[in-house]
Enzyme design. Structure first.
Site, short mmCIF file in Angstrom:
data_model
loop_
_atom_site.label_atom_id
_atom_site.label_comp_id
_atom_site.label_asym_id
_atom_site.label_seq_id
_atom_site.Cartn_x
_atom_site.Cartn_y
_atom_site.Cartn_z
N HIS A 17 0.82 -1.25 -0.19
CA HIS A 17 -0.10 -0.33 0.47
C HIS A 17 0.66 1.18 0.03
O HIS A 17 2.14 1.42 -0.07
CB HIS A 17 -0.55 0.26 1.06
N HIS A 20 3.97 1.32 2.30
CA HIS A 20 5.45 0.24 2.03
C HIS A 20 6.02 1.11 0.63
O HIS A 20 6.84 1.51 0.58
CB HIS A 20 4.94 -0.82 0.82
N CYS A 125 2.62 -9.49 21.74
CA CYS A 125 1.35 -9.43 20.01
C CYS A 125 1.71 -9.90 19.00
O CYS A 125 3.27 -9.98 19.13
CB CYS A 125 1.66 -7.67 20.02
N CYS A 128 2.60 -7.21 16.32
CA CYS A 128 4.33 -6.58 16.27
C CYS A 128 5.55 -7.75 16.70
O CYS A 128 6.47 -7.85 15.97
CB CYS A 128 4.39 -5.60 18.04
N CYS A 142 -1.86 -3.40 22.73
CA CYS A 142 -1.33 -2.81 21.55
C CYS A 142 -1.75 -1.81 20.99
O CYS A 142 -3.03 -1.77 20.46
CB CYS A 142 -0.72 -3.87 20.91
N HIS A 145 -1.91 -2.49 17.78
CA HIS A 145 -2.48 -2.82 16.53
C HIS A 145 -4.30 -2.95 17.05
O HIS A 145 -4.56 -3.97 17.21
CB HIS A 145 -1.96 -4.77 16.50
N LYS A 294 -3.95 5.73 11.15
CA LYS A 294 -2.69 5.16 10.15
C LYS A 294 -3.42 4.03 9.08
O LYS A 294 -4.28 2.90 9.32
CB LYS A 294 -2.17 4.09 10.84
N LYS A 297 -3.65 -2.33 6.47
CA LYS A 297 -4.32 -4.09 6.55
C LYS A 297 -5.29 -3.66 6.97
O LYS A 297 -7.55 -4.37 7.33
CB LYS A 297 -4.21 -4.87 5.95
O1 ME8 Z 1 7.60 -4.07 10.08
N1 ME8 Z 1 2.43 5.03 6.98
O2 ME8 Z 1 7.23 -5.99 8.19
P1 ME8 Z 1 5.49 -4.48 7.57
C1 ME8 Z 1 4.06 4.81 6.36
N2 ME8 Z 1 8.86 -6.84 8.39
N3 ME8 Z 1 4.20 4.00 6.18
C2 ME8 Z 1 4.50 2.53 5.92
C3 ME8 Z 1 3.32 2.45 6.70
C4 ME8 Z 1 2.45 4.38 7.36
N4 ME8 Z 1 0.48 4.57 7.24
N5 ME8 Z 1 2.27 1.32 6.76
C5 ME8 Z 1 3.72 0.79 6.94
C6 ME8 Z 1 7.64 -5.04 8.72
N6 ME8 Z 1 4.69 1.13 6.43
C7 ME8 Z 1 8.51 -6.66 9.66
C8 ME8 Z 1 10.37 -4.94 8.75
S1 ME8 Z 1 12.42 -5.04 8.41
C9 ME8 Z 1 13.76 -6.46 9.17
C10 ME8 Z 1 10.87 -6.48 9.00
C11 ME8 Z 1 5.71 1.05 5.81
O3 ME8 Z 1 5.43 -4.71 6.63
C12 ME8 Z 1 6.95 1.32 6.94
O4 ME8 Z 1 8.09 1.88 6.27
O5 ME8 Z 1 4.91 -3.90 8.19
C13 ME8 Z 1 7.32 1.03 7.52
O6 ME8 Z 1 8.43 0.71 8.90
C14 ME8 Z 1 6.82 -0.91 6.85
O7 ME8 Z 1 6.86 -0.22 5.88
C15 ME8 Z 1 6.33 -1.59 7.60
O8 ME8 Z 1 5.45 -2.92 7.21
#
Ligand code: ME8
Length: 646
Positions: A17, A20, A125, A128, A142, A145, A294, A297
């Site tokens: 989304h 990301h 959690c 997280c 949390c 979440h 925020k 999903k």
């Molecule tokens: O945490 N606004 O993966 P994830 C801005 N797999 N950026 C956002 C966002 C939002 N609303 N939502 C997601 C994980 N992001 C782990 C990470 S790394 C070794 C492991 C972006 O799929 C942002 O970069 O939940 C956030 O830190 C990341 O997606 C979290 O992705």
């Protein structure tokens, strides 16, 4: 010089989304910017594919975890080219070489006594993928979440994170650039002021098999962070990849604030235990919100990047995200905001400058870049600003202040547009003796266009390719591809032949006209609504709620040209926007900078004396000694800019 920049590896429990997309566009833009500066760059992204959440998502869809992760990982991989994001490496935690690297590191850390076996009870959690402390919970839930964590007691392996606590604090204190922006550094230091608990790194295979088996006990798999964070090393072929030392010594990670703790605490302590040098920088940004919440999903308010590309174009999306979000703060997404940026910044300012300048060249010199000659009256201002923008842009882009870098570029665009108006090439062309001046003006305009093509390339690569083509330059010409060769003034060779291109940014028109019947029904509804308000003189709570009142901090102010009444205010609310306010008779620009005022944030933008105003500042109107006075509304205590007024 060398750059190694990474994004988080994204969980494959959901499709990509805008959140990301933003992080990945940031890393892509940064890597293009460093290449423009002549650096050797490696940019890595990827997917995080093990753990409870993924296993659960696969089970919900009735497929095997492997089948599931292959499918969603491909969606991420396929999204990036649509956004013109070009990573050098796309890593998956299910890749064989990653599994081998994680196991190698686990064994190493175990052998030196930093991993031990113990029983643990805690609040876990799933969102997280970690245990939370009591202190982190908000009303028992949390905060990220909104779920009540599960109480789990089990025997597990633990990483002695506490052993490295002091060393980490010393490092953060000695290196102010290690975690930026500063608020996140402070947050981490504050967390580290309490004793650090050790980190649970395993799961019994009786509860989870979708993980990497521990090399020293195969009845356990490794727990999410010890697997995921190591991707940053795997991608460089740790430990003896050819360029490993080169890249690791300059590593920079980009993340959002949701995964600050794993990156600012777990990861550095793991690296210290491995005996490696710490990464150089952690760049932390805020959240993209939709209606204050925020984007995620689980809440169901996601915005898909592919749909935005379809509707607005890839470069508009890249520009919008980088310009709209002040790196580190939250920003709000809305279609109105993206349309406003496209129409105003891209179509009006940049697009018009390009089309007006090149149309005049086509008409007055047959589309050939003229010789500037020696007539430089007034032109030093343009050249000086261009050189100052070049410098400020590089400082800003190099320190992740993308919105500031773009603001600087837009100063040049705005001055060039004014330069056209004040030099009136259409009048110069009518006077034979003014030909030299006309040529100088047209040359300077094409030189600004060339510099814009160079500076905007990391943000809008596709548009800049078109602009370079239009300016008669080769796609890989150093004049528009490297700051070392192109970052000066007066470099475009006279005699270059321009080429015709389509408009860079067609304006987004309002939605299609409604059908007459629909229109009529809508009108009637509006009329009854209005009547209800005017007859009773009151509004309902719902009607009031439609007005979005916010606290805005004024960060810049200037008088609007040719107006005694209007000030142009740049405010943070929390994103930056321009508001034109009729307060010039009562306040000087310097008086209001730094003030926190109340604004109506969701007013339809209007143009006032040529400046688009995105909202309205509230002020009390008072009569004193027969004179009207406006007094700005403020808050009694400073608050976070953008706070809602309820
Ligand atoms: O945490 N606004 O993966 P994830 C801005 N797999 N950026 C956002 C966002 C939002 N609303 N939502 C997601 C994980 N992001 C782990 C990470 S790394 C070794 C492991 C972006 O799929 C942002 O970069 O939940 C956030 O830190 C990341 O997606 C979290 O992705």
């Amino acid at each position: 010089m060398t750059t190694y920049i990474t994004t988080p590896i994204y969980y494959v429990n959901a499709q990509p989304h805008l959140g990301h997309a933003y992080t990945t566009i940031v890393a892509d833009t940064y890597s293009r910017f460093r290449r423009l500066q002549g650096e050797k760059v490696r940019f890595q992204t990827g997917t995080d594919e093990h753990g409870d959440k993924i296993a659960e998502a696969a089970a919900r869809e009735g497929v095997s975890p492997k089948e599931y992760v292959d499918r969603i990982s491909t969606m991420f991989r396929d999204t990036w080219p649509l956004l013109n994001v070009a990573p050098d490496n796309f890593i998956r935690t299910t890749d064989d070489n990653h599994v081998a690297t994680v196991q190698k590191i686990l064994q190493q850390v175990y052998d030196q006594g930093d991993i031990y076996f113990d029983e643990y009870s805690g609040l876990y959690c799933t969102g997280c993928e970690r245990f939370l402390t009591e202190k982190e919970l908000v009303q028992g839930k949390c905060p990220d979440h909104q779920t009540v964590p599960a109480e789990i007691t089990e025997q597990n392996y633990f990483f002695r994170m506490s052993r490295y606590q002091e060393q980490l604090i010393d490092h953060i204190q000695a290196n102010p650039e290690f975690i930026t922006p500063e608020r996140y550094r402070n947050e981490v230091l504050s967390f580290l002021s309490e004793p650090l608990e050790d980190l649970c790194i395993s799961r019994p295979t009786s509860r989870l098999t979708w993980g990497i088996p521990l090399p020293f006990d195969d009845s356990f798999v490794t727990y999410v962070w010890f697997d995921a964070l190591i991707n940053y090393l795997t991608g460089l072929g740790y430990p003896d990849g050819e360029d490993f030392d080169d890249y690791w010594s300059v590593a920079e990670h980009v993340i959002a604030k949701d995964i600050l703790k794993p990156h600012a605490i777990y990861w550095p302590t793991m690296i210290l235990s491995m005996g490696l040098p710490l990464y150089q920088k952690l760049h932390v940004h805020g959240y993209w919100n939709v209606d204050e919440t925020k984007m995620s999903k689980s809440i169901g308010n996601v915005v898909r990047p592919a749909e935005l590309v379809e509707e607005y174009g890839v470069d508009c999306l890249r520009y919008f995200t980088l310009r709209e979000m002040s790196f580190g703060l939250d920003a709000s997404f809305s279609s109105a905001a993206i349309v406003a940026r496209k129409n105003s910044d891209l179509a009006n300012d940049l697009g018009n400058l390009y089309s007006r300048s090149t149309a005049m060249l086509a008409k007055y010199t047959g589309g050939v870049v003229p010789d500037p000659g020696n007539d430089t009256t007034d032109d030093t201002v343009l050249e000086e600003l261009a050189m100052s923008v070049l410098q400020r842009y590089q400082e800003a882009m190099g320190s992740f202040q993308f919105h500031r870098g773009l603001q600087a570029v837009w100063e040049l665009i705005s001055l060039a547009n004014k330069y056209i108006v004040s030099n009136e090439p259409w009048a110069l062309v009518k006077e034979v003796e003014k030909e030299a001046r006309l040529h100088a003006v047209l040359y300077n305009l094409t030189e600004v266009l060339r510099l814009l093509t160079l500076l905007l390339q990391p943000v809008m690569p596709e548009t800049c390719r078109k602009m370079a083509f239009g300016l008669g330059l080769e796609e890989n010409s150093p004049l528009v591809n490297t700051l070392t060769s192109g970052g000066g003034w007066g470099l475009l060779p006279p005699g270059t032949e321009l080429r015709k291109i389509d408009a860079l940014f067609p304006r987004v028109e309002k939605k299609k006209e409604q059908q007459p019947a629909q229109k009529e029904a809508g009108k009637k509804k509006e009329q009854t609504k209005e009547k209800a308000i005017s007859e009773e003189g009151v509004i309902t709570f719902d009607q009031f709620q439609q007005v979005e009142l916010r606290v805005a901090e004024i960060v810049a102010a200037e008088a609007v040209k040719k107006s005694d009444r209007l000030l142009k205010l740049t405010v943070k609310a929390p994103e930056e926007r321009i508001i034109v306010a009729g307060i010039a008779e009562y306040y000087r620009p310097d008086d209001v900078i730094g003030m926190q005022v109340l604004i109506v944030a969701n007013l339809k933008p209007v143009r006032l004396m040529g400046v688009e105003s995105q909202g309205m500042v509230l002020a009390a109107k008072t009569e004193e000694e027969g004179k009207t006075r406006l007094v700005l509304s403020t808050v009694s205590d400073p608050v976070v800019p953008g706070s809602r007024v309820a």
